[in-house]
Design a protein around this motif. Structure first.
Motif, mmCIF file in Angstrom:
data_model
loop_
_atom_site.group_PDB
_atom_site.id
_atom_site.type_symbol
_atom_site.label_atom_id
_atom_site.label_comp_id
_atom_site.label_asym_id
_atom_site.label_seq_id
_atom_site.Cartn_x
_atom_site.Cartn_y
_atom_site.Cartn_z
ATOM 1 N N GLU A 1 14.607 11.613 -10.958
ATOM 2 C CA GLU A 1 15.549 10.488 -10.954
ATOM 3 C C GLU A 1 15.288 9.660 -12.199
ATOM 4 N N PHE A 2 16.343 9.334 -12.898
ATOM 5 C CA PHE A 2 16.183 8.505 -14.089
ATOM 6 C C PHE A 2 16.345 7.033 -13.744
ATOM 7 N N HIS A 3 15.501 6.211 -14.336
ATOM 8 C CA HIS A 3 15.676 4.770 -14.172
ATOM 9 C C HIS A 3 16.160 4.119 -15.448
ATOM 10 N N GLU B 1 12.575 4.585 -25.180
ATOM 11 C CA GLU B 1 11.832 4.232 -23.988
ATOM 12 C C GLU B 1 12.570 4.817 -22.800
ATOM 13 N N ALA B 2 11.906 5.693 -22.095
ATOM 14 C CA ALA B 2 12.552 6.330 -20.953
ATOM 15 C C ALA B 2 11.657 6.181 -19.743
ATOM 16 N N SER B 3 12.299 5.921 -18.593
ATOM 17 C CA SER B 3 11.549 5.811 -17.351
ATOM 18 C C SER B 3 12.235 6.681 -16.323
ATOM 19 N N PHE B 4 11.480 7.585 -15.721
ATOM 20 C CA PHE B 4 12.069 8.487 -14.742
ATOM 21 C C PHE B 4 11.019 8.835 -13.707
ATOM 22 N N SER B 5 11.489 9.305 -12.548
ATOM 23 C CA SER B 5 10.570 9.661 -11.466
ATOM 24 C C SER B 5 10.581 11.153 -11.251
ATOM 25 N N TYR C 1 2.105 7.218 -16.170
ATOM 26 C CA TYR C 1 2.834 7.265 -14.910
ATOM 27 C C TYR C 1 2.090 6.448 -13.884
ATOM 28 N N ARG C 2 2.818 6.012 -12.885
ATOM 29 C CA ARG C 2 2.179 5.355 -11.752
ATOM 30 C C ARG C 2 2.787 5.954 -10.502
ATOM 31 N N LEU C 3 2.049 5.809 -9.393
ATOM 32 C CA LEU C 3 2.555 6.358 -8.143
ATOM 33 C C LEU C 3 3.441 5.320 -7.464
ATOM 34 N N HIS D 1 5.043 11.113 -5.801
ATOM 35 C CA HIS D 1 6.163 10.455 -6.484
ATOM 36 C C HIS D 1 5.606 9.762 -7.714
ATOM 37 N N PHE D 2 5.922 10.287 -8.895
ATOM 38 C CA PHE D 2 5.361 9.771 -10.138
ATOM 39 C C PHE D 2 6.443 9.071 -10.927
ATOM 40 N N ILE D 3 6.209 7.799 -11.232
ATOM 41 C CA ILE D 3 7.165 7.058 -12.052
ATOM 42 C C ILE D 3 6.634 7.067 -13.472
ATOM 43 N N PHE D 4 7.257 7.885 -14.313
ATOM 44 C CA PHE D 4 6.811 8.021 -15.691
ATOM 45 C C PHE D 4 7.413 6.933 -16.566
ATOM 46 N N LEU D 5 6.643 6.512 -17.555
ATOM 47 C CA LEU D 5 7.188 5.626 -18.589
ATOM 48 C C LEU D 5 6.783 6.232 -19.925
#
Lengths: 374, 163, 83
Positions: A55-57, A63-67, A247-249, A334-338
Motif C-alpha cells: 500500500e502506498f502512502h 520521498e516515498a512511503s509505502f507498506s 521501516y517501522r512496524l 506490516h512494515f511501513i517503509f520510508l
C-alpha cells in the motif's frame, strides 16, 4: 483429537508483538512448519501471493512511503540493507587539484566534493554508464578512463575585490566576487557520447546547487578537476542513493475497557494528534450489557482512529487511570517503509532496484551452487 | 583518509572510445567483483593486483559458495563469500519454511571477513544441497511477487492521487 | 644513512618513495632553486606581496622589510581520493 484451526483472535495474537511498560514480548517470527502441530506453514508462493500486499502512502519523487504487509522481517530488512548499501550511484571519486590557495585543506576539500549528491539523465546514469575498474597495470591508469565509465567535472573559482561595492560594506558576498563557492559553480564537461545522454534537463548537476563548498578571500583560488565513478554504499557512504531508508512496524492499540469523559481526553493527549478520536457513546452501545458503557450514553469515549500515526511512546502505560484498559503492540508482518532519496534515483525506483538486486544475487548464487556440486 | 599523489602530467581527460572496452558487468545489480576495484588502496597494491589478475583473468566470477568439510548429504555447512546478514537472514527464513528441513541457521564467523556460513540439516526426504537450491529459487519467486505487487500498488496510488 | 652521507635531492633525479608508481614527466621545468638562474617567488609574512628572490640574495621583503617569507603553493597537480 483432531486439531482445531486457529481462531481469528489467535491469528491476531500470533502476529502481534506485545509492548508493555518495560518489556517487549512475542518478538520472534513463529510461522514455521512444525511450530504449531497440525498446521502447515511451509513456503507456498500462492499463499504468499494471497496474503502479501503493498500500500502506498506517499510517492513524491525523492520521498516515498509505502507498506509491505505479509512478509517477514528478514526479507524487509534485506530490502532495506540493499537500498542503503548495494545500489550503484555516481559520485566524485578522484579530485585533481591544480591550485588551492583557500583555507580549506586539499583533503578536506576533496572529501567535501565527494559527498555532494548529483543528479542526471536516468537512462544515461543507469544504462549507459558502466563501472570503472582500476587497471591491474598502474601505469595504464590514464588509459582506463572512457566516456562510459568516468564523468568529468571542473571547478575554477578565483576570488577578487569587487570595485562596485559600496564603501563601508561588510557583507563578504558583496565586497568580493566569488567569495562563496557553491555546488552550482561546478561545471559538467561532457565527453564523447555523454552529451547525447546528459544534456538539457538531464545534465549532470548537483541536486542542491546551494551547498557551500568553501569560502574565499581576494587572491585565493580553487582550480581542480574531478572524476566521477559508480560505486556502492557498502564501499563509501557517498555512494548510498538514500539519505536513509528505514521501516517501522505498524502500531496496534487495543482499548479493552471503555475510557470515557475526561479520561478519554487525557488518553487522546497521550498519543500524537490524530491517533485517538473522541466519539459519543451511542444508545445502542449503552444498552449492551457488560460492555461497560451502561449509563454513559452521550459521553465521549476514546476510539482508535489512525494507529499509523502513533510513535509508540508508551505514554498511556505510565498513568494509573488506564491500567488494564489498553493494550499496545506492533504488527509483526506490516512494515511501513520510508525511503528518502538523495536525488540521483527516484525513491520507488530504488526499492524496485533493491528487489531486483536480491533476485539477481539469489540467481547468481544458484549458479554457483550448481558449480560447487559439479 | 587522504592519499596524495604528486603527478607531473595531468591525467588525460576521459576520452571517447572508438573501440569500446565494455565490461560484461551490467550497470545495475553488480557482481561482487566490482567491490574490489573500489576499495583498493592507491599506493600499496602492487602485490595484490597480481593475485587478482590470476583469479579473474577471464572476467569470470570466483567460486563464492563452498561446502565446508565434515558435511554429510543431509547435514551440511556452506560458506558464502561476500555475503552478510542481508542474504543470510533472508535465506535462512526461506529455507526454514521448507518442511523437509530439520535445522537451518546462518552465522558470520568474524565481522572483519566477508564470509557467511549456513548450516542446513534435513530429514531423510531430501539433501541439504537440494534444500539450499530450493531456498534460492523460492527467494527469487518471492522477489517477483514483491515487484509485481509493488508496481500495481504504485499505479493504483498514482491513478488515485491524480484523479 | 649517516648525516654526512645525506645528499640534497637533485632535480629530476627520480621519484620520491611516497608516490609509488606515479609517472614523472622529467621534461617539465622544475627549478627547486639549486641551479642559479631560477627566480622563486615567496610570500611576505606581513604584507602578503609576492617577493622574487634568487639564490644568495638577502631574505627580506622588498615592500615592508619583513624577514619572514613563506613559500608559495606548488604548481604541481596533486591528486586525492574523495574519501
Amino acid at each position: 483429537m483432531p486439531h482445531k484451526p486457529p481462531t481469528k483472535e489467535e491469528l491476531e495474537r500470533r502476529k502481534t508483538v506485545g509492548i508493555h511498560e518495560e518489556t517487549v514480548t512475542n518478538v520472534s517470527a513463529n510461522d514455521f512448519p512444525m511450530n504449531y502441530p497440525g498446521e502447515d506453514h511451509s513456503w507456498d508462493i500462492e499463499a504468499f501471493k494471497r496474503n502479501f500486499r503493498v500500500e502506498f502512502h506517499q510517492n513524491d519523487p525523492f520521498e516515498a512511503s509505502f507498506s509491505l504487509v505479509g512478509c517477514d522481517a528478514s526479507i524487509a530488512n534485506a530490502f532495506r540493507r540493499i537500498m542503503i548499501a548495494d545500489i550503484p550511484t555516481l559520485a566524485v571519486e578522484t579530485v585533481f587539484i591544480n591550485n588551492n590557495t583557500s583555507v580549506i585543506q586539499d583533503e578536506v576539500l576533496a572529501h567535501r566534493l565527494g559527498l555532494i549528491p548529483f543528479k542526471g539523465g536516468r537512462e544515461g546514469l543507469h544504462k549507459f554508464l558502466k563501472w570503472w575498474r582500476r587497471p591491474a597495470d598502474e601505469s595504464q591508469i590514464n588509459n582506463s578512463y572512457y566516456d562510459f565509465n568516468t564523468v568529468l567535472l571542473r571547478l575554477d573559482v578565483r576570488c577578487e575585490h569587487n570595485e562596485d561595492a559600496a564603501p563601508g560594506e561588510t557583507d563578504p558576498t558583496k565586497l568580493y566576487k566569488h567569495a562563496h563557492v557553491y555546488a552550482r559553480d561546478i561545471e559538467f564537461c561532457p565527453v564523447g557520447r555523454q552529451s547525447r545522454y546528459f544534456s538539457g534537463d538531464d545534465v549532470i548537476a548537483p541536486v542542491h546547487p546551494d551547498i557551500l563548498i568553501a569560502k574565499l578571500r581576494p587572491g585565493q583560488e580553487i582550480s581542480l578537476t574531478m572524476h566521477m565513478h559508480k560505486g556502492v554504499g557498502s564501499d563509501h557512504a557517498k555512494f548510498s542513493p538514500v539519505a536513509t531508508a528505514s521501516y517501522r512496524l505498524m502500531p496496534v492499540i487495543q482499548i479493552e475497557r471503555p475510557i470515557l469523559g475526561a479520561d478519554a481526553e487525557k488518553f487522546a493527549r497521550c498519543f500524537p494528534r490524530g491517533v485517538i478520536g473522541l466519539e459519543p457513546v451511542t444508545k445502542e452501545e449503552a444498552s449492551r450489557k457488560g460492555s461497560g458503557y451502561e449509563g454513559h450514553e452521550g459521553e465521549l469515549k476514546a476510539v482508535v482512529v489512525d494507529p499509523m500515526r502513533d510513535t509508540v511512546s508508551r505514554e498511556c502505560l505510565r498513568h494509573e487511570e488506564f491500567k488494564g484498559k489498553v493494550k499496545l503492540g506492533r504488527r509483526r508482518d506490516h512494515f511501513i517503509f520510508l525511503v528518502e532519496s538523495t536525488g540521483q534515483w527516484e525513491s520507488d525506483a530504488i526499492f524496485l532496484e533493491a528487489v531486483a538486486h536480491l533476485k539477481k544475487r539469489a540467481q547468481d548464487l544458484e549458479k554457483q551452487v550448481i558449480n560447487m556440486v559439479r | 583518509m587522504a592519499k596524495a599523489k604528486v603527478k607531473k602530467d595531468e591525467p588525460t581527460a576521459a576520452e571517447p572510445a572508438s573501440d569500446v572496452v565494455m565490461d560484461e558487468a551490467p550497470t545495475s545489480h553488480q557482481p561482487e567483483a566490482a567491490d574490489d576495484g573500489m576499495s583498493v588502496d592507491a599506493n600499496e597494491n602492487e602485490d595484490d593486483i597480481e593475485e587478482e589478475e590470476d583469479e579473474e583473468e577471464e572476467e569470470e566470477e570466483v567460486q563464492r559458495v563452498r561446502l565446508l568439510p565434515g558435511s554429510t548429504p543431509t547435514a551440511a555447512s556452506f560458506e558464502f563469500l561476500n555475503e552478510g546478514h542481508t542474504l543470510g537472514n533472508a535465506l535462512r527464513y526461506i529455507i526454514m519454511k521448507n518442511p523437509e528441513v530439520e535445522f537451518c541457521a546462518y552465522a558470520i564467523p568474524h565481522p572483519s571477513e566477508n564470509k557467511m556460513n549456513v548450516r542446513i540439516q534435513t530429514f531423510e526426504g531430501t539433501t541439504a544441497i537440494e534444500a539450499l537450491q530450493k531456498g534460492l529459487r523460492d527467494l527469487q519467486e518471492l522477489c517477483d511477487v514483491v515487484t509485481d505487487k509493488f508496481i500495481d500498488a504504485r499505479e493504483r496510488f498514482v491513478a488515485a492521487s491524480s484523479s | 644513512m649517516s648525516r654526512e652521507e645525506y645528499q640534497v635531492p637533485n632535480t629530476g633525479s627520480g621519484n620520491s618513495p611516497a608516490i609509488g608508481g606515479g609517472s614523472f614527466n622529467a621534461g617539465q621545468r622544475d627549478f627547486s632553486g639549486e641551479s642559479g638562474g631560477g627566480v622563486i617567488y615567496y610570500i611576505c609574512g606581513d604584507c602578503a606581496v609576492r617577493v622574487p628572490l634568487e639564490r644568495d640574495t638577502p631574505i627580506r621583503c622588498q615592500k615592508c622589510g619583513a624577514r619572514v617569507l613563506y613559500k608559495e603553493r606548488t604548481k604541481r597537480m596533486v591528486q586525492f581520493e574523495a574519501r
